[in-house]
Design a protein around this motif. Structure first.
Motif, PDB file in Angstrom:
ATOM      1  N   ALA A  15       0.841  -1.207   0.000  1.00 27.29           N
ATOM      2  CA  ALA A  15       0.000   0.000   0.000  1.00 27.29           C
ATOM      3  C   ALA A  15       0.876   1.257   0.000  1.00 27.29           C
ATOM      4  CB  ALA A  15      -0.925  -0.007   1.211  1.00 27.29           C
ATOM      5  N   GLY A  16       1.987   1.203   0.751  1.00 27.36           N
ATOM      6  CA  GLY A  16       2.905   2.344   0.760  1.00 27.36           C
ATOM      7  C   GLY A  16       3.516   2.587  -0.609  1.00 27.36           C
ATOM      8  N   ALA A  17       3.936   1.502  -1.267  1.00 28.94           N
ATOM      9  CA  ALA A  17       4.509   1.636  -2.608  1.00 28.94           C
ATOM     10  C   ALA A  17       3.453   2.150  -3.594  1.00 28.94           C
ATOM     11  CB  ALA A  17       5.048   0.283  -3.072  1.00 28.94           C
ATOM     12  N   HIS A  18       2.241   1.639  -3.465  1.00 33.69           N
ATOM     13  CA  HIS A  18       1.132   2.066  -4.332  1.00 33.69           C
ATOM     14  C   HIS A  18       0.834   3.558  -4.131  1.00 33.69           C
ATOM     15  CE1 HIS A  18      -2.255   0.280  -6.752  1.00 33.69           C
ATOM     16  NE2 HIS A  18      -2.764   1.472  -6.508  1.00 33.69           N
ATOM     17  N   LEU A  19       0.825   3.970  -2.866  1.00 28.47           N
ATOM     18  CA  LEU A  19       0.539   5.370  -2.544  1.00 28.47           C
ATOM     19  C   LEU A  19       1.618   6.297  -3.087  1.00 28.47           C
ATOM     20  CD1 LEU A  19      -1.214   7.427  -1.037  1.00 28.47           C
ATOM     21  CD2 LEU A  19       0.131   6.943   1.029  1.00 28.47           C
ATOM     22  N   PHE A  20       2.884   5.877  -2.976  1.00 27.57           N
ATOM     23  CA  PHE A  20       3.989   6.712  -3.477  1.00 27.57           C
ATOM     24  C   PHE A  20       3.870   6.943  -4.984  1.00 27.57           C
ATOM     25  CE2 PHE A  20       8.149   6.748  -5.595  1.00 27.57           C
ATOM     26  CZ  PHE A  20       8.647   7.948  -5.102  1.00 27.57           C
ATOM     27  N   ILE A  21       3.629   5.864  -5.719  1.00 24.52           N
ATOM     28  CA  ILE A  21       3.519   5.992  -7.185  1.00 24.52           C
ATOM     29  C   ILE A  21       2.308   6.854  -7.553  1.00 24.52           C
ATOM     30  CG2 ILE A  21       3.100   4.702  -9.313  1.00 24.52           C
ATOM     31  CD1 ILE A  21       4.633   2.362  -8.006  1.00 24.52           C
ATOM     32  N   THR A  22       1.190   6.642  -6.850  1.00 20.62           N
ATOM     33  CA  THR A  22      -0.018   7.432  -7.128  1.00 20.62           C
ATOM     34  C   THR A  22       0.220   8.911  -6.866  1.00 20.62           C
ATOM     35  OG1 THR A  22      -1.461   5.562  -6.549  1.00 20.62           O
ATOM     36  CG2 THR A  22      -2.433   7.761  -6.498  1.00 20.62           C
ATOM     37  N   ALA A  23       0.797   9.218  -5.704  1.00 18.05           N
ATOM     38  CA  ALA A  23       1.014  10.622  -5.336  1.00 18.05           C
ATOM     39  C   ALA A  23       1.944  11.311  -6.337  1.00 18.05           C
ATOM     40  CB  ALA A  23       1.594  10.704  -3.926  1.00 18.05           C
ATOM     41  N   ALA A  24       3.021  10.624  -6.727  1.00 18.43           N
ATOM     42  CA  ALA A  24       3.976  11.224  -7.668  1.00 18.43           C
ATOM     43  C   ALA A  24       3.307  11.495  -9.017  1.00 18.43           C
ATOM     44  CB  ALA A  24       5.183  10.302  -7.844  1.00 18.43           C
ATOM     45  N   ALA A  25       2.550  10.516  -9.512  1.00 17.77           N
ATOM     46  CA  ALA A  25       1.904  10.679 -10.821  1.00 17.77           C
ATOM     47  C   ALA A  25       0.835  11.769 -10.784  1.00 17.77           C
ATOM     48  CB  ALA A  25       1.287   9.343 -11.261  1.00 17.77           C
ATOM     49  N   VAL A  26       0.064  11.830  -9.695  1.00 19.11           N
ATOM     50  CA  VAL A  26      -1.000  12.842  -9.598  1.00 19.11           C
ATOM     51  C   VAL A  26      -0.398  14.249  -9.513  1.00 19.11           C
ATOM     52  CG1 VAL A  26      -2.827  13.750  -8.095  1.00 19.11           C
ATOM     53  CG2 VAL A  26      -2.733  11.301  -8.619  1.00 19.11           C
ATOM     54  N   LEU A  27       0.621  14.407  -8.677  1.00 12.97           N
ATOM     55  CA  LEU A  27       1.244  15.730  -8.540  1.00 12.97           C
ATOM     56  C   LEU A  27       1.849  16.197  -9.869  1.00 12.97           C
ATOM     57  CD1 LEU A  27       2.953  15.433  -5.033  1.00 12.97           C
ATOM     58  CD2 LEU A  27       0.974  16.832  -5.655  1.00 12.97           C
ATOM     59  N   LEU A  28       2.573  15.304 -10.532  1.00 13.89           N
ATOM     60  CA  LEU A  28       3.170  15.678 -11.821  1.00 13.89           C
ATOM     61  C   LEU A  28       2.080  16.003 -12.849  1.00 13.89           C
ATOM     62  CD1 LEU A  28       6.088  13.096 -12.099  1.00 13.89           C
ATOM     63  CD2 LEU A  28       6.287  15.579 -11.885  1.00 13.89           C
ATOM     64  N   SER A  29       1.010  15.249 -12.822  1.00  9.05           N
ATOM     65  CA  SER A  29      -0.093  15.495 -13.774  1.00  9.05           C
ATOM     66  C   SER A  29      -0.691  16.879 -13.567  1.00  9.05           C
ATOM     67  CB  SER A  29      -1.178  14.427 -13.609  1.00  9.05           C
ATOM     68  OG  SER A  29      -0.679  13.141 -13.889  1.00  9.05           O
ATOM     69  N   VAL A  30      -0.913  17.253 -12.299  1.00  7.72           N
ATOM     70  CA  VAL A  30      -1.493  18.570 -12.010  1.00  7.72           C
ATOM     71  C   VAL A  30      -0.542  19.680 -12.455  1.00  7.72           C
ATOM     72  CG1 VAL A  30      -2.223  20.120 -10.158  1.00  7.72           C
ATOM     73  CG2 VAL A  30      -2.888  17.701 -10.099  1.00  7.72           C
ATOM     74  N   VAL A  31       0.753  19.524 -12.117  1.00  5.68           N
ATOM     75  CA  VAL A  31       1.742  20.558 -12.456  1.00  5.68           C
ATOM     76  C   VAL A  31       1.839  20.753 -13.974  1.00  5.68           C
ATOM     77  CG1 VAL A  31       4.217  21.083 -12.406  1.00  5.68           C
ATOM     78  CG2 VAL A  31       3.073  20.256 -10.346  1.00  5.68           C
ATOM     79  N   ILE A  32       1.726  19.665 -14.717  1.00  5.94           N
ATOM     80  CA  ILE A  32       1.852  19.756 -16.179  1.00  5.94           C
ATOM     81  C   ILE A  32       0.533  20.150 -16.842  1.00  5.94           C
ATOM     82  CG2 ILE A  32       2.340  18.420 -18.272  1.00  5.94           C
ATOM     83  CD1 ILE A  32       4.241  16.699 -16.569  1.00  5.94           C
ATOM     84  N   ALA A  33      -0.577  19.569 -16.375  1.00  8.99           N
ATOM     85  CA  ALA A  33      -1.856  19.744 -17.081  1.00  8.99           C
ATOM     86  C   ALA A  33      -2.473  21.127 -16.884  1.00  8.99           C
ATOM     87  CB  ALA A  33      -2.847  18.675 -16.622  1.00  8.99           C
ATOM     88  N   VAL A  34      -2.336  21.707 -15.690  1.00 11.42           N
ATOM     89  CA  VAL A  34      -2.988  23.002 -15.435  1.00 11.42           C
ATOM     90  C   VAL A  34      -2.451  24.106 -16.362  1.00 11.42           C
ATOM     91  CG1 VAL A  34      -3.338  24.827 -13.718  1.00 11.42           C
ATOM     92  CG2 VAL A  34      -3.686  22.424 -13.093  1.00 11.42           C
ATOM     93  N   PRO A  35      -1.115  24.271 -16.493  1.00  6.96           N
ATOM     94  CA  PRO A  35      -0.644  25.296 -17.450  1.00  6.96           C
ATOM     95  C   PRO A  35      -1.064  25.004 -18.892  1.00  6.96           C
ATOM     96  CG  PRO A  35       1.120  24.641 -15.956  1.00  6.96           C
ATOM     97  CD  PRO A  35       0.000  23.667 -15.742  1.00  6.96           C
ATOM     98  N   ILE A  36      -1.054  23.716 -19.270  1.00  4.37           N
ATOM     99  CA  ILE A  36      -1.469  23.387 -20.642  1.00  4.37           C
ATOM    100  C   ILE A  36      -2.955  23.699 -20.832  1.00  4.37           C
ATOM    101  CG2 ILE A  36      -1.767  21.513 -22.302  1.00  4.37           C
ATOM    102  CD1 ILE A  36       0.680  20.166 -21.113  1.00  4.37           C
ATOM    103  N   GLY A  37      -3.762  23.387 -19.833  1.00  5.60           N
ATOM    104  CA  GLY A  37      -5.180  23.713 -19.913  1.00  5.60           C
ATOM    105  C   GLY A  37      -5.416  25.208 -19.967  1.00  5.60           C
ATOM    106  N   ARG A  38      -4.618  25.928 -19.199  1.00  6.76           N
ATOM    107  CA  ARG A  38      -4.705  27.396 -19.235  1.00  6.76           C
ATOM    108  C   ARG A  38      -4.368  27.918 -20.632  1.00  6.76           C
ATOM    109  NH1 ARG A  38      -6.552  32.158 -16.913  1.00  6.76           N
ATOM    110  NH2 ARG A  38      -5.020  33.828 -17.171  1.00  6.76           N
ATOM    111  N   LEU A  39      -3.314  27.352 -21.233  1.00  7.98           N
ATOM    112  CA  LEU A  39      -2.914  27.753 -22.582  1.00  7.98           C
ATOM    113  C   LEU A  39      -4.012  27.419 -23.591  1.00  7.98           C
ATOM    114  CD1 LEU A  39      -0.646  28.780 -24.500  1.00  7.98           C
ATOM    115  CD2 LEU A  39       0.100  26.391 -24.689  1.00  7.98           C
ATOM    116  N   ALA A  40      -4.609  26.245 -23.434  1.00  7.79           N
ATOM    117  CA  ALA A  40      -5.680  25.846 -24.357  1.00  7.79           C
ATOM    118  C   ALA A  40      -6.872  26.784 -24.252  1.00  7.79           C
ATOM    119  CB  ALA A  40      -6.109  24.412 -24.061  1.00  7.79           C
ATOM    120  N   TYR A  41      -7.129  27.282 -23.049  1.00  7.72           N
ATOM    121  CA  TYR A  41      -8.241  28.231 -22.863  1.00  7.72           C
ATOM    122  C   TYR A  41      -7.914  29.603 -23.436  1.00  7.72           C
ATOM    123  CZ  TYR A  41     -10.802  31.890 -20.435  1.00  7.72           C
ATOM    124  OH  TYR A  41     -11.511  33.023 -20.152  1.00  7.72           O
TER     125      TYR A  41
END
Length: 211
Positions: A15-41
């Motif tokens: 569960a700890g390993a699962h949580l680490f991978i999930t948290a890293a992927a979610v944080l990176l997704s937010v950091v990358i997707a929000v500026p791109i979404g802003r640009l698309a808007y």
């Protein structure tokens, strides 16, 4: 229940390993997707192709993507990095459109009023656009996070430890208790993280709760 009682330390470790991978992927997704979404808007001419590309990216099957990531980024196939990069790609694909919609949902009159008071565009973004976009953004992040938690289980197919390891091991050895424990653990982790994210959203947008 008997299997879980005898193997709970391993379940916690996975569960700890699962949580680490999930948290890293979610944080990176937010950091990358929000500026791109802003640009698309902000730039509709390029926004359409960006959103179409995001849709196509999500259509790539998981296993071919896991094989493609090491080729492109040079990461070992059986590594957290490979899985995190692949899950980040899916997360960005899911969140970009929501981010564009979130900024589009901000009332233009509020933005214009802030600019009329002499605020700079950068200040308006941080103090007006982004806070008002949070409720819509948060709904997209919740969907993306739950999707990511489920997708982390495919890491077991390439040897990356996570709660999916119980599914593959349980199926291979015919241990129903291990499979059930794996499924329940994934669901519980998703519910807990979704609840925490919902609570964080309420704390970040007290005006929405007060309505």
């Amino acid at each position: 229940m008997t299997w879980f009682t005898l193997n709970w330390p391993w379940v916690v470790e996975l569960a700890g390993a699962h949580l680490f991978i999930t948290a890293a992927a979610v944080l990176l997704s937010v950091v990358i997707a929000v500026p791109i979404g802003r640009l698309a808007y902000r730039l509709p001419k390029v926004g359409g192709p960006i959103l179409s590309a995001a849709t196509l990216l999500f259509a790539i099957p998981a296993l071919p993507l896991l094989i493609l990531v090491p080729v492109v980024f040079g990461t070992p196939l059986r590594s957290n990095a490979t899985l995190i990069i692949a899950l980040t790609a899916y997360g960005v694909a899911l969140l970009v459109r929501t981010a564009a919609d979130a900024f589009g949902a901000v009332d233009a009159r509020v933005r214009d009023a802030a600019l009329a008071t002499g605020e700079s565009p950068r200040t308006v973004f941080w103090r007006v656009d982004l806070p008002l976009a949070v409720p819509v953004l948060l709904s997209g992040i919740r969907v993306m996070m739950v999707s990511t938690i489920g997708l982390v289980t495919i890491g077991a197919l390439i040897g990356v430890p996570g709660l999916g390891s119980m599914l593959t091991d349980g199926f291979q050895r015919g241990i129903a208790g291990e499979v059930v424990t794996g499924v329940v653990s994934v669901v519980v982790l998703a519910l807990v993280l979704d609840g925490l994210l919902l609570l964080a959203g309420r704390l970040m947008t007290p005006w929405a709760v007060a309505r």
